[in-house]
Write an enzyme that holds these catalytic residues in place. Structure first.
Site, PDB file in Angstrom:
ATOM      1  N   ARG A 150       0.717  -1.216  -0.158  1.00 48.30           N
ATOM      2  CA  ARG A 150       0.105  -0.020  -0.125  1.00 48.30           C
ATOM      3  C   ARG A 150       0.843   1.268   0.034  1.00 48.30           C
ATOM      4  NH1 ARG A 150      -0.651   4.593   2.808  1.00 48.30           N
ATOM      5  NH2 ARG A 150      -0.453   3.536   4.910  1.00 48.30           N
ATOM      6  N   ASP A 151       1.624   1.684   1.253  1.00 46.05           N
ATOM      7  CA  ASP A 151       2.306   2.845   1.106  1.00 46.05           C
ATOM      8  C   ASP A 151       3.499   2.557   0.412  1.00 46.05           C
ATOM      9  OD1 ASP A 151       3.400   5.309   1.966  1.00 46.05           O
ATOM     10  OD2 ASP A 151       3.745   4.849   4.011  1.00 46.05           O
ATOM     11  N   HIS A 161       5.658   4.688  12.916  1.00 46.19           N
ATOM     12  CA  HIS A 161       5.796   4.799  11.140  1.00 46.19           C
ATOM     13  C   HIS A 161       6.830   5.640  10.781  1.00 46.19           C
ATOM     14  CE1 HIS A 161       3.734   4.079   7.264  1.00 46.19           C
ATOM     15  NE2 HIS A 161       4.402   5.101   6.912  1.00 46.19           N
ATOM     16  N   HIS A 207       9.845   7.520   8.151  1.00 48.22           N
ATOM     17  CA  HIS A 207      10.471   7.364   6.768  1.00 48.22           C
ATOM     18  C   HIS A 207      11.909   7.896   7.218  1.00 48.22           C
ATOM     19  CE1 HIS A 207       6.747   7.598   4.066  1.00 48.22           C
ATOM     20  NE2 HIS A 207       6.270   7.372   5.188  1.00 48.22           N
ATOM     21  N   CYS A 246       4.601   9.704  -0.213  1.00 46.30           N
ATOM     22  CA  CYS A 246       3.260   9.958  -0.279  1.00 46.30           C
ATOM     23  C   CYS A 246       2.778  10.929  -1.398  1.00 46.30           C
ATOM     24  CB  CYS A 246       3.046  10.901   1.196  1.00 46.30           C
ATOM     25  SG  CYS A 246       1.556  11.654   1.292  1.00 46.30           S
ATOM     26  N   ASN A 274       9.820   4.609   3.267  1.00 49.75           N
ATOM     27  CA  ASN A 274       9.837   4.351   4.698  1.00 49.75           C
ATOM     28  C   ASN A 274      11.062   3.625   5.105  1.00 49.75           C
ATOM     29  OD1 ASN A 274       6.512   4.357   5.153  1.00 49.75           O
ATOM     30  ND2 ASN A 274       6.632   3.645   2.961  1.00 49.75           N
TER      31      ASN A 274
END
Length: 311
Positions: free
Chosen positions: A26-27, A220, A222, A253, A262
């Site tokens: 997803r990300d 989370h 980065h 993003c 990430n």
């Protein structure tokens, strides 16, 4: 030549086991410019599961016009079949329409995505922070009523490219608003990678004071400025047990151009192995998966561990 392995040297104050919350499908893929075929995404998920990752965030049920790369959510779940369902296969849902689409496919874990800053809330959801909470409220209520597990992401917890440093209390307030809806887990996001360990500890302590303990908090990070692993270690020492990571270090993003990749799952696994912390992931299989995905994307994986072990 036999591949390198880290020496195991535990550090005091760290957990025995960590849950890796894999966000690569997803990300990791949401910001890719070239379209990734849905069959490749399905194979990516299968390989991640085969490497021992139990929790894999699959996709996002957002309108295709918002994030074109993830416009094939239903098709992906259809390809995965039963593999794509269950408590450890969350999907992102931005609103009730997204939730309807997810529940129709039998999804039982969902995530909402809020912001600690007004500017990013406007750019990401076209709403103020308060309006986004109002939008999420029925989503969380309906998801819980359907028996689903719900995660709340809060982005821009450490800095915002438009607003600059974000006051800790402002972040805590945003987190409390979402957790007060009834969410099961909070993930605090360093969307542009500007956080440092002291900042991480201060925010976790402030969340604890506000009633959000580390037992329900994930991190989370980065790696824009190379701080993701240091920040993760600080969070683990404070009691966090769930760490978000993306295989190969993929990610970004679409609404914040300064948000680079990430924390790489392989880099995290290497560090956890060196600390003697259980995680359940086969590093060789994970590196092979990243090397395969890099071929599909036509570029090397950002992960340092992948590069070291694939060379």
């Amino acid at each position: 030549m036999e591949r390198s392995l880290p020496m195991t040297e535990p550090m005091p104050g760290l957990p025995d086991r960590v849950t890796i919350y894999e966000v690569g499908p997803r990300d990791g893929l949401q910001n890719e410019k070239a379209s990734v075929p849905v069959e490749v995404k399905a194979e990516f998920v299968r390989r991640l599961l085969g490497a021992g990752l139990e929790t894999v965030e699959l996709t996002s049920f957002v309108p295709r016009r918002w994030v074109p790369q993830l416009g094939d959510a239903e098709e992906l779940l259809d390809l995965l079949g039963g593999v794509g369902l269950g408590r450890h296969r969350p999907v992102l849902v931005p609103n009730e329409k997204g939730l309807d689409r997810a529940l129709e496919r039998g999804v039982s874990s969902v995530a909402i995505f809020g912001s600690a800053t007004e500017t990013f809330a406007r750019r990401n959801l076209n709403r103020s922070v308060e309006e986004s909470v109002e939008m999420f409220a029925p989503v969380v209520t309906r998801a819980l009523d359907a028996g689903a597990w719900v995660r709340a992401y809060v982005s821009m917890c450490f800095g915002d490219p438009w607003e600059g440093p974000v006051p800790v209390q402002q972040v805590v307030d945003a987190c409390c608003r979402l957790m007060d809806l009834g969410c099961d887990q909070l993930s605090i996001g360093d969307t542009i990678g500007v956080g440092t360990p002291g900042h991480v500890l201060r925010l976790l302590d402030a969340l604890e004071d506000a009633g959000i303990g580390t037992e329900s908090t994930a991190v989370h990070f980065h790696d824009t400025y190379g701080q993701a692993l240091a920040n993760t270690t600080a969070a683990l020492r404070r009691g966090v047990r769930v760490v978000d990571a993306s295989t190969g270090g993929l990610g970004g993003c679409p609404y914040a151009k300064s948000a680079t990749g990430n924390l790489a799952t392989e880099d995290l696994v290497w560090a956890l192995d060196g600390l003697g912390i259980e995680h359940g992931v086969d590093l060789d299989a994970l590196v092979a998966t990243s090397a395969w995905m890099a071929e599909q994307l036509g570029r090397p994986a950002p992960s340092r561990v992948v590069r070291a072990l694939s060379g």
